[in-house]
Motif scaffolding. Structure first.
Motif, PDB file in Angstrom:
ATOM      1  N   GLY A 212       6.928  -1.418 -35.084  1.00 59.48           N
ATOM      2  CA  GLY A 212       7.372  -2.755 -35.446  1.00 59.48           C
ATOM      3  C   GLY A 212       8.084  -3.463 -34.320  1.00 59.48           C
ATOM      4  O   GLY A 212       8.009  -3.075 -33.150  1.00 59.48           O
ATOM      5  N   GLU A 213       8.812  -4.539 -34.661  1.00 59.42           N
ATOM      6  CA  GLU A 213       9.477  -5.342 -33.645  1.00 59.42           C
ATOM      7  C   GLU A 213      10.519  -4.554 -32.871  1.00 59.42           C
ATOM      8  O   GLU A 213      10.816  -4.856 -31.709  1.00 59.42           O
ATOM      9  CB  GLU A 213      10.114  -6.580 -34.284  1.00 59.42           C
ATOM     10  CG  GLU A 213       9.102  -7.616 -34.754  1.00 59.42           C
ATOM     11  CD  GLU A 213       8.134  -8.018 -33.655  1.00 59.42           C
ATOM     12  OE1 GLU A 213       8.607  -8.309 -32.525  1.00 59.42           O
ATOM     13  OE2 GLU A 213       6.920  -8.045 -33.899  1.00 59.42           O
ATOM     14  N   GLU A 214      11.097  -3.530 -33.487  1.00 57.00           N
ATOM     15  CA  GLU A 214      12.066  -2.696 -32.786  1.00 57.00           C
ATOM     16  C   GLU A 214      11.408  -1.871 -31.682  1.00 57.00           C
ATOM     17  O   GLU A 214      12.097  -1.284 -30.846  1.00 57.00           O
ATOM     18  CB  GLU A 214      12.761  -1.747 -33.777  1.00 57.00           C
ATOM     19  CG  GLU A 214      13.618  -2.453 -34.809  1.00 57.00           C
ATOM     20  CD  GLU A 214      14.866  -3.078 -34.204  1.00 57.00           C
ATOM     21  OE1 GLU A 214      15.239  -2.676 -33.084  1.00 57.00           O
ATOM     22  OE2 GLU A 214      15.444  -3.965 -34.849  1.00 57.00           O
ATOM     23  N   ALA A 215      10.082  -1.856 -31.671  1.00 60.36           N
ATOM     24  CA  ALA A 215       9.375  -1.096 -30.649  1.00 60.36           C
ATOM     25  C   ALA A 215       9.230  -1.870 -29.345  1.00 60.36           C
ATOM     26  O   ALA A 215       8.822  -1.296 -28.331  1.00 60.36           O
ATOM     27  CB  ALA A 215       7.989  -0.711 -31.162  1.00 60.36           C
ATOM     28  N   ALA A 216       9.556  -3.157 -29.360  1.00 63.04           N
ATOM     29  CA  ALA A 216       9.394  -3.967 -28.146  1.00 63.04           C
ATOM     30  C   ALA A 216      10.282  -3.437 -27.031  1.00 63.04           C
ATOM     31  O   ALA A 216      11.441  -3.083 -27.253  1.00 63.04           O
ATOM     32  CB  ALA A 216       9.729  -5.422 -28.448  1.00 63.04           C
ATOM     33  N   ILE A 217       9.741  -3.365 -25.825  1.00 63.17           N
ATOM     34  CA  ILE A 217      10.523  -2.944 -24.676  1.00 63.17           C
ATOM     35  C   ILE A 217      10.849  -4.169 -23.835  1.00 63.17           C
ATOM     36  O   ILE A 217      10.109  -5.156 -23.814  1.00 63.17           O
ATOM     37  CB  ILE A 217       9.786  -1.874 -23.846  1.00 63.17           C
ATOM     38  CG1 ILE A 217       8.469  -2.411 -23.297  1.00 63.17           C
ATOM     39  CG2 ILE A 217       9.542  -0.635 -24.684  1.00 63.17           C
ATOM     40  CD1 ILE A 217       7.733  -1.415 -22.406  1.00 63.17           C
ATOM     41  N   ASP A 361       7.529   9.569 -18.148  1.00 67.40           N
ATOM     42  CA  ASP A 361       8.694   8.787 -17.700  1.00 67.40           C
ATOM     43  C   ASP A 361       8.381   7.302 -17.558  1.00 67.40           C
ATOM     44  O   ASP A 361       8.924   6.603 -16.699  1.00 67.40           O
ATOM     45  CB  ASP A 361       9.285   9.347 -16.406  1.00 67.40           C
ATOM     46  CG  ASP A 361      10.163  10.568 -16.672  1.00 67.40           C
ATOM     47  OD1 ASP A 361      10.588  10.751 -17.835  1.00 67.40           O
ATOM     48  OD2 ASP A 361      10.433  11.337 -15.738  1.00 67.40           O
ATOM     49  N   PHE A 362       7.503   6.828 -18.433  1.00 69.76           N
ATOM     50  CA  PHE A 362       7.296   5.397 -18.652  1.00 69.76           C
ATOM     51  C   PHE A 362       7.472   5.119 -20.138  1.00 69.76           C
ATOM     52  O   PHE A 362       6.971   5.863 -20.979  1.00 69.76           O
ATOM     53  CB  PHE A 362       5.889   4.948 -18.253  1.00 69.76           C
ATOM     54  CG  PHE A 362       5.690   4.759 -16.778  1.00 69.76           C
ATOM     55  CD1 PHE A 362       5.969   3.550 -16.164  1.00 69.76           C
ATOM     56  CD2 PHE A 362       5.224   5.808 -16.006  1.00 69.76           C
ATOM     57  CE1 PHE A 362       5.781   3.379 -14.803  1.00 69.76           C
ATOM     58  CE2 PHE A 362       5.029   5.652 -14.645  1.00 69.76           C
ATOM     59  CZ  PHE A 362       5.313   4.433 -14.034  1.00 69.76           C
ATOM     60  N   GLU A 363       8.177   4.066 -20.452  1.00 71.50           N
ATOM     61  CA  GLU A 363       8.170   3.560 -21.818  1.00 71.50           C
ATOM     62  C   GLU A 363       6.935   2.685 -21.943  1.00 71.50           C
ATOM     63  O   GLU A 363       6.703   1.805 -21.100  1.00 71.50           O
ATOM     64  CB  GLU A 363       9.443   2.768 -22.107  1.00 71.50           C
ATOM     65  CG  GLU A 363       9.738   2.600 -23.576  1.00 71.50           C
ATOM     66  CD  GLU A 363      11.143   2.094 -23.836  1.00 71.50           C
ATOM     67  OE1 GLU A 363      11.582   2.160 -24.998  1.00 71.50           O
ATOM     68  OE2 GLU A 363      11.801   1.624 -22.878  1.00 71.50           O
ATOM     69  N   VAL A 364       6.120   2.948 -22.962  1.00 69.56           N
ATOM     70  CA  VAL A 364       4.843   2.261 -23.114  1.00 69.56           C
ATOM     71  C   VAL A 364       4.795   1.588 -24.477  1.00 69.56           C
ATOM     72  O   VAL A 364       4.999   2.238 -25.508  1.00 69.56           O
ATOM     73  CB  VAL A 364       3.654   3.239 -22.966  1.00 69.56           C
ATOM     74  CG1 VAL A 364       2.331   2.478 -23.035  1.00 69.56           C
ATOM     75  CG2 VAL A 364       3.750   4.022 -21.656  1.00 69.56           C
ATOM     76  N   GLU A 365       4.550   0.301 -24.475  1.00 69.19           N
ATOM     77  CA  GLU A 365       4.451  -0.473 -25.724  1.00 69.19           C
ATOM     78  C   GLU A 365       3.015  -0.921 -25.945  1.00 69.19           C
ATOM     79  O   GLU A 365       2.385  -1.489 -25.047  1.00 69.19           O
ATOM     80  CB  GLU A 365       5.356  -1.700 -25.661  1.00 69.19           C
ATOM     81  CG  GLU A 365       5.237  -2.632 -26.858  1.00 69.19           C
ATOM     82  CD  GLU A 365       5.883  -3.996 -26.616  1.00 69.19           C
ATOM     83  OE1 GLU A 365       5.420  -4.992 -27.209  1.00 69.19           O
ATOM     84  OE2 GLU A 365       6.850  -4.062 -25.831  1.00 69.19           O
ATOM     85  N   HIS A 366       2.506  -0.666 -27.153  1.00 69.72           N
ATOM     86  CA  HIS A 366       1.179  -1.113 -27.553  1.00 69.72           C
ATOM     87  C   HIS A 366       1.349  -2.235 -28.577  1.00 69.72           C
ATOM     88  O   HIS A 366       1.940  -2.011 -29.642  1.00 69.72           O
ATOM     89  CB  HIS A 366       0.382   0.026 -28.187  1.00 69.72           C
ATOM     90  CG  HIS A 366       0.203   1.220 -27.305  1.00 69.72           C
ATOM     91  ND1 HIS A 366       1.224   2.109 -27.015  1.00 69.72           N
ATOM     92  CD2 HIS A 366      -0.895   1.687 -26.648  1.00 69.72           C
ATOM     93  CE1 HIS A 366       0.770   3.064 -26.226  1.00 69.72           C
ATOM     94  NE2 HIS A 366      -0.510   2.836 -25.990  1.00 69.72           N
ATOM     95  N   LYS A 372      -2.026  -6.465 -25.860  1.00 72.32           N
ATOM     96  CA  LYS A 372      -1.495  -6.122 -24.550  1.00 72.32           C
ATOM     97  C   LYS A 372      -0.802  -4.765 -24.610  1.00 72.32           C
ATOM     98  O   LYS A 372      -0.414  -4.293 -25.685  1.00 72.32           O
ATOM     99  CB  LYS A 372      -0.520  -7.193 -24.054  1.00 72.32           C
ATOM    100  CG  LYS A 372       0.777  -7.281 -24.853  1.00 72.32           C
ATOM    101  CD  LYS A 372       1.723  -8.332 -24.257  1.00 72.32           C
ATOM    102  CE  LYS A 372       3.045  -8.364 -25.035  1.00 72.32           C
ATOM    103  NZ  LYS A 372       3.990  -9.352 -24.450  1.00 72.32           N
ATOM    104  N   VAL A 373      -0.665  -4.163 -23.448  1.00 77.77           N
ATOM    105  CA  VAL A 373       0.107  -2.936 -23.309  1.00 77.77           C
ATOM    106  C   VAL A 373       1.111  -3.159 -22.192  1.00 77.77           C
ATOM    107  O   VAL A 373       0.803  -3.782 -21.175  1.00 77.77           O
ATOM    108  CB  VAL A 373      -0.808  -1.715 -23.026  1.00 77.77           C
ATOM    109  CG1 VAL A 373      -1.598  -1.891 -21.743  1.00 77.77           C
ATOM    110  CG2 VAL A 373      -0.012  -0.432 -22.995  1.00 77.77           C
ATOM    111  N   SER A 374       2.351  -2.695 -22.406  1.00 83.19           N
ATOM    112  CA  SER A 374       3.438  -2.930 -21.454  1.00 83.19           C
ATOM    113  C   SER A 374       4.023  -1.594 -21.013  1.00 83.19           C
ATOM    114  O   SER A 374       4.027  -0.619 -21.769  1.00 83.19           O
ATOM    115  CB  SER A 374       4.527  -3.797 -22.095  1.00 83.19           C
ATOM    116  OG  SER A 374       4.012  -5.041 -22.530  1.00 83.19           O
ATOM    117  N   PHE A 375       4.554  -1.587 -19.797  1.00 77.59           N
ATOM    118  CA  PHE A 375       5.109  -0.372 -19.208  1.00 77.59           C
ATOM    119  C   PHE A 375       6.473  -0.663 -18.591  1.00 77.59           C
ATOM    120  O   PHE A 375       6.695  -1.741 -18.037  1.00 77.59           O
ATOM    121  CB  PHE A 375       4.198   0.166 -18.097  1.00 77.59           C
ATOM    122  CG  PHE A 375       2.788   0.439 -18.514  1.00 77.59           C
ATOM    123  CD1 PHE A 375       2.413   1.695 -18.965  1.00 77.59           C
ATOM    124  CD2 PHE A 375       1.818  -0.557 -18.432  1.00 77.59           C
ATOM    125  CE1 PHE A 375       1.099   1.957 -19.329  1.00 77.59           C
ATOM    126  CE2 PHE A 375       0.509  -0.304 -18.790  1.00 77.59           C
ATOM    127  CZ  PHE A 375       0.139   0.956 -19.244  1.00 77.59           C
TER     128      PHE A 375
END
Length: 383
Positions: A212-217, A361-366, A372-375
């Motif tokens: 959910g939204e709390e997963a945003a990095i 050692d990367f935070e990855v957001e799907h 998009k995918v973010s690192f």
């Protein structure tokens, strides 16, 4: 399994490819994730009363499944098989139901799956590109994460015939892909977004998988790249575009566009197009400069002894469209035995994969809705 078996599984995945639930709470939804034999397991509870299990986190597919009793053809696991009859919320899904129709079609020994079972249940077969598979009955059940969040009527596979390179810690698999049957797609109003932080394989610590939204990095180090829509076996996968790879002061360009590499949590190694791999490997060898050590009968072709003495690990940077990622040696060199390390990327003439080793050692957001995918580089042992 041996390291070669695990890495051969990575190659198999590369070479092969050429109903919602509603959360009962809007609070933070998260669970633990733990390194396990060059893959990662997530904690999840199933049934009523809930039974806690660890299952493989898999971003490259959709179906959620657990080994279920009776289980005449199952791999060994160190917890009891899930017993549907012991849960007050289990429901078998019928042949012809929407979830049953959403399953991919597989032909097994002349029979087409999914098919109608003896009691009109939806009998499924689901195969993966490393030749592992699950077969059983499609059902719906409550899944939960601790006391904070419960998702009733989650569609999942009750597997009675399962086979693959799974160890005893693993009670099943949780599909986190983009399709309708994946966990993230079935979480309703929580939102179609999740993030994870993968610690090194040797770490004896759990990190968090958030939904959910709390997963945003966020932060200055976050970079994002867009995903491309694919069809067939890649329709559930997260496929950005890799434009090039820099080793030291030299960059190898990649001509293919419109999505050319799969970001995958299950595949261990990063698998590159053969032409790109050959050039990248040559640049790595040139930059290190040490005497190469030949490891016979192994899939790795660039290895060194006395790893601690190597001082010239080159800068190694991946250039996704709009996102540059600087990797550490742990992301592209793998210790195998007797103080031997090997360049842990491999060539393929099939579909390239950005494996979980390169994501350590990367935070990855799907983000499924924003495509998009973010690192973000972090120390995942401290997350």
């Amino acid at each position: 399994m041996t390291h070669s078996e695990r890495f051969q599984s990575s190659m198999s995945r590369a070479n092969h490819f050429g109903q919602s639930s509603t959360a009962e709470t809007s609070e933070l939804v998260e669970t633990d994730i733990f390194p396990n034999d060059a893959s990662y397991l997530m904690k999840i509870s199933v049934g009523t009363p809930p039974v806690e299990r660890w299952a493989l986190a898999e971003t490259g597919s959709d179906l959620i499944w657990f080994q279920c009793s009776p289980c005449p053809q199952c791999y060994p696991q160190n917890t009891p098989f899930f017993v549907p009859k012991s849960s007050t919320t289990y429901m078998s899904l019928p042949w012809g139901s929407d979830p049953c129709n959403s399953l991919p079609k597989f032909s097994v020994q002349g029979q087409l799956y999914p098919k109608c079972g003896t009691s009109n249940e939806c009998t499924y077969f689901y195969s993966y590109v490393d030749k592992s598979y699950t077969m059983g009955e499609l059902g719906a059940e409550s899944v939960s994460f601790g006391q904070a969040a419960s998702f009733p009527r989650t569609v999942f596979g009750c597997g009675h015939n399962n086979n693959g390179l799974y160890n005893k810690n693993n009670a099943g698999l949780v599909g986190l892909g983009q399709g309708s049957l994946s966990l993230v797609s079935q979480m309703g109003n929580v939102g179609r977004k999740f993030s994870n932080c993968l610690p090194p394989y040797s770490a004896k610590t759990t990190t968090k998988l958030r939904f959910g939204e709390e997963a945003a990095i966020s932060g200055n180090g976050v970079v994002s790249t867009l995903l491309f829509t694919k069809h067939g076996f890649l329709s559930s996968s997260y496929v950005p575009n890799l434009e090039g790879i820099t080793v030291g002061q030299h960059t190898v360009q990649i001509d293919e566009s419109n999505g050319n590499i799969v970001v995958d949590s299950r595949t261990t190694l990063t698998i590159l197009p053969s032409r790109v791999y050959k050039k990248v490997k040559a640049l790595v060898k040139q930059a290190i400069g040490a005497d190469q050590f030949i490891v016979h009968n192994d899939i790795f072709k660039l290895c060194y002894r006395n790893a601690n003495s190597i001082q010239n690990f080159p800068k190694f940077e991946l250039h996704f469209t709009g996102a540059n990622l600087s990797l550490k040696p742990q992301n592209f060199f793998r210790p195998i035995s007797n103080n031997v390390i090997c360049f842990a990327m491999l060539p393929t003439n099939g579909t390239p994969f950005y494996g979980n080793m390169a994501q350590i050692d990367f935070e990855v957001e799907h983000d499924l809705d924003q495509k998009k995918v973010s690192f973000a580089p972090v120390d995942c042992t401290k997350k």
